[in-house]
Design a protein around this motif. Structure first.
Motif, PDB file in Angstrom:
ATOM      1  N   ASP A  15       0.751  -1.178  -0.036  1.00 31.70           N
ATOM      2  CA  ASP A  15      -0.110  -0.066   0.043  1.00 31.70           C
ATOM      3  C   ASP A  15       0.893   1.150   0.018  1.00 31.70           C
ATOM      4  O   ASP A  15       0.512   2.280  -0.636  1.00 31.70           O
ATOM      5  CB  ASP A  15      -0.945  -0.048   1.254  1.00 31.70           C
ATOM      6  CG  ASP A  15      -2.071  -1.141   1.071  1.00 31.70           C
ATOM      7  OD1 ASP A  15      -2.272  -1.560   0.137  1.00 31.70           O
ATOM      8  OD2 ASP A  15      -2.481  -1.471   2.190  1.00 31.70           O
ATOM      9  N   ALA A  16       1.828   1.265   0.642  1.00 34.41           N
ATOM     10  CA  ALA A  16       2.989   2.425   0.856  1.00 34.41           C
ATOM     11  C   ALA A  16       3.525   2.638  -0.403  1.00 34.41           C
ATOM     12  O   ALA A  16       3.627   3.754  -1.051  1.00 34.41           O
ATOM     13  CB  ALA A  16       3.965   2.294   1.821  1.00 34.41           C
ATOM     14  N   ARG A  19       0.929   4.193  -2.987  1.00 37.81           N
ATOM     15  CA  ARG A  19       0.936   5.502  -2.463  1.00 37.81           C
ATOM     16  C   ARG A  19       2.056   6.325  -3.284  1.00 37.81           C
ATOM     17  O   ARG A  19       2.021   7.437  -3.938  1.00 37.81           O
ATOM     18  CB  ARG A  19       0.684   5.840  -1.251  1.00 37.81           C
ATOM     19  CG  ARG A  19      -0.648   5.681  -0.894  1.00 37.81           C
ATOM     20  CD  ARG A  19      -0.900   6.226   0.579  1.00 37.81           C
ATOM     21  NE  ARG A  19      -0.077   5.533   1.827  1.00 37.81           N
ATOM     22  CZ  ARG A  19      -0.352   4.301   2.200  1.00 37.81           C
ATOM     23  NH1 ARG A  19      -1.169   3.632   2.026  1.00 37.81           N
ATOM     24  NH2 ARG A  19       0.621   3.983   3.173  1.00 37.81           N
ATOM     25  N   TYR A  20       3.341   5.886  -2.935  1.00 33.48           N
ATOM     26  CA  TYR A  20       4.576   6.453  -3.623  1.00 33.48           C
ATOM     27  C   TYR A  20       4.614   6.691  -5.030  1.00 33.48           C
ATOM     28  O   TYR A  20       4.750   7.774  -5.620  1.00 33.48           O
ATOM     29  CB  TYR A  20       5.890   5.653  -2.978  1.00 33.48           C
ATOM     30  CG  TYR A  20       7.169   6.534  -3.548  1.00 33.48           C
ATOM     31  CD1 TYR A  20       7.867   7.202  -2.794  1.00 33.48           C
ATOM     32  CD2 TYR A  20       7.592   5.826  -4.689  1.00 33.48           C
ATOM     33  CE1 TYR A  20       8.957   7.705  -3.207  1.00 33.48           C
ATOM     34  CE2 TYR A  20       8.877   6.257  -5.239  1.00 33.48           C
ATOM     35  CZ  TYR A  20       9.656   7.354  -4.412  1.00 33.48           C
ATOM     36  OH  TYR A  20      10.708   7.963  -4.769  1.00 33.48           O
ATOM     37  N   GLN A  22       1.895   6.998  -6.928  1.00 37.19           N
ATOM     38  CA  GLN A  22       0.911   7.692  -7.327  1.00 37.19           C
ATOM     39  C   GLN A  22       1.453   9.100  -7.273  1.00 37.19           C
ATOM     40  O   GLN A  22       1.082   9.935  -8.112  1.00 37.19           O
ATOM     41  CB  GLN A  22      -0.391   7.729  -6.357  1.00 37.19           C
ATOM     42  CG  GLN A  22      -0.935   6.271  -6.612  1.00 37.19           C
ATOM     43  CD  GLN A  22      -2.243   6.266  -5.545  1.00 37.19           C
ATOM     44  OE1 GLN A  22      -2.146   6.706  -4.489  1.00 37.19           O
ATOM     45  NE2 GLN A  22      -2.974   5.430  -6.052  1.00 37.19           N
ATOM     46  N   HIS A  23       2.380   9.424  -6.441  1.00 37.22           N
ATOM     47  CA  HIS A  23       3.068  10.644  -6.645  1.00 37.22           C
ATOM     48  C   HIS A  23       4.308  10.967  -7.299  1.00 37.22           C
ATOM     49  O   HIS A  23       4.910  11.905  -7.351  1.00 37.22           O
ATOM     50  CB  HIS A  23       3.559  11.159  -4.884  1.00 37.22           C
ATOM     51  CG  HIS A  23       2.304  11.081  -3.732  1.00 37.22           C
ATOM     52  ND1 HIS A  23       2.480  10.842  -2.515  1.00 37.22           N
ATOM     53  CD2 HIS A  23       0.858  11.427  -4.396  1.00 37.22           C
ATOM     54  CE1 HIS A  23       1.199  10.882  -2.009  1.00 37.22           C
ATOM     55  NE2 HIS A  23       0.269  11.308  -3.116  1.00 37.22           N
ATOM     56  N   CYS A  42       7.473  17.590  -1.682  1.00 35.19           N
ATOM     57  CA  CYS A  42       6.288  17.418  -2.026  1.00 35.19           C
ATOM     58  C   CYS A  42       5.634  18.824  -2.426  1.00 35.19           C
ATOM     59  O   CYS A  42       5.844  19.908  -1.885  1.00 35.19           O
ATOM     60  CB  CYS A  42       5.333  16.892  -0.860  1.00 35.19           C
ATOM     61  SG  CYS A  42       3.853  16.649  -1.241  1.00 35.19           S
ATOM     62  N   THR A  49      -2.875  17.590  -8.052  1.00 33.45           N
ATOM     63  CA  THR A  49      -2.267  16.337  -7.656  1.00 33.45           C
ATOM     64  C   THR A  49      -1.132  16.469  -7.086  1.00 33.45           C
ATOM     65  O   THR A  49      -0.238  17.272  -7.062  1.00 33.45           O
ATOM     66  CB  THR A  49      -2.099  15.327  -8.543  1.00 33.45           C
ATOM     67  OG1 THR A  49      -1.040  15.722  -9.750  1.00 33.45           O
ATOM     68  CG2 THR A  49      -3.367  14.841  -9.383  1.00 33.45           C
ATOM     69  N   GLY A  55       5.972  11.710   1.855  1.00 33.24           N
ATOM     70  CA  GLY A  55       5.574  10.654   2.773  1.00 33.24           C
ATOM     71  C   GLY A  55       5.855  11.245   4.228  1.00 33.24           C
ATOM     72  O   GLY A  55       6.198  12.511   4.308  1.00 33.24           O
ATOM     73  N   TYR A  57       5.418   7.327   3.655  1.00 29.93           N
ATOM     74  CA  TYR A  57       4.266   6.494   3.283  1.00 29.93           C
ATOM     75  C   TYR A  57       3.757   5.466   4.020  1.00 29.93           C
ATOM     76  O   TYR A  57       2.935   4.590   3.684  1.00 29.93           O
ATOM     77  CB  TYR A  57       4.632   6.168   1.857  1.00 29.93           C
ATOM     78  CG  TYR A  57       4.947   7.248   0.762  1.00 29.93           C
ATOM     79  CD1 TYR A  57       3.740   7.672   0.085  1.00 29.93           C
ATOM     80  CD2 TYR A  57       5.927   7.939   0.728  1.00 29.93           C
ATOM     81  CE1 TYR A  57       3.662   8.722  -0.797  1.00 29.93           C
ATOM     82  CE2 TYR A  57       6.063   8.679  -0.322  1.00 29.93           C
ATOM     83  CZ  TYR A  57       4.805   9.425  -1.009  1.00 29.93           C
ATOM     84  OH  TYR A  57       5.076  10.485  -1.722  1.00 29.93           O
TER      85      TYR A  57
END
Length: 105
Positions: A15-16, A19-20, A22-23, A42, A49, A55, A57
């Motif tokens: 899952d982490a 998410r990473y 996606q960014h 970030c 977006t 993180g 994350y």
């Protein structure tokens, strides 16, 4: 019980990683420890977006950082950013045998 703990840790990492990705344009992190770092670059794009490293994350509230990087048998998880896999060597602590647990991302 150890199998369930290991599966839960693998899911946390997967899952982490997602998410990473996606960014970061679907790129995989260089290492698992990358996912535990603090926010450094970030930003929000024009489209709204997130971009860059946003993180950490993965949360390590319940376990130490080193515990999270191990399976329930105390063996380090094997992360392959190129293949997109994260593997626990299982109860026998030897990878590439029948008791391994693997997730792909």
């Amino acid at each position: 019980a150890r199998e369930a703990v290991t599966q839960a840790r693998l899911k946390q990492w997967k899952d982490a990683i997602i998410r990473y990705q996606q960014h970061n344009g679907n790129a995989n992190p260089a290492s698992l420890s990358t996912l535990q770092g603090t926010v450094s670059s970030c930003s929000v794009t024009v489209a709204g977006t997130l971009s860059g490293y946003c993180g950490p994350y993965i949360q390590s509230d319940l376990y130490s950082a080193s515990e999270l990087r191990n399976d329930a048998w105390g063996t380090s998880l094997s992360y392959d950013s190129t293949a997109g896999t994260l593997t626990s060597c299982g109860a026998d602590k030897v990878c590439s045998t029948g008791d391994d647990w693997k997730v792909s991302f």
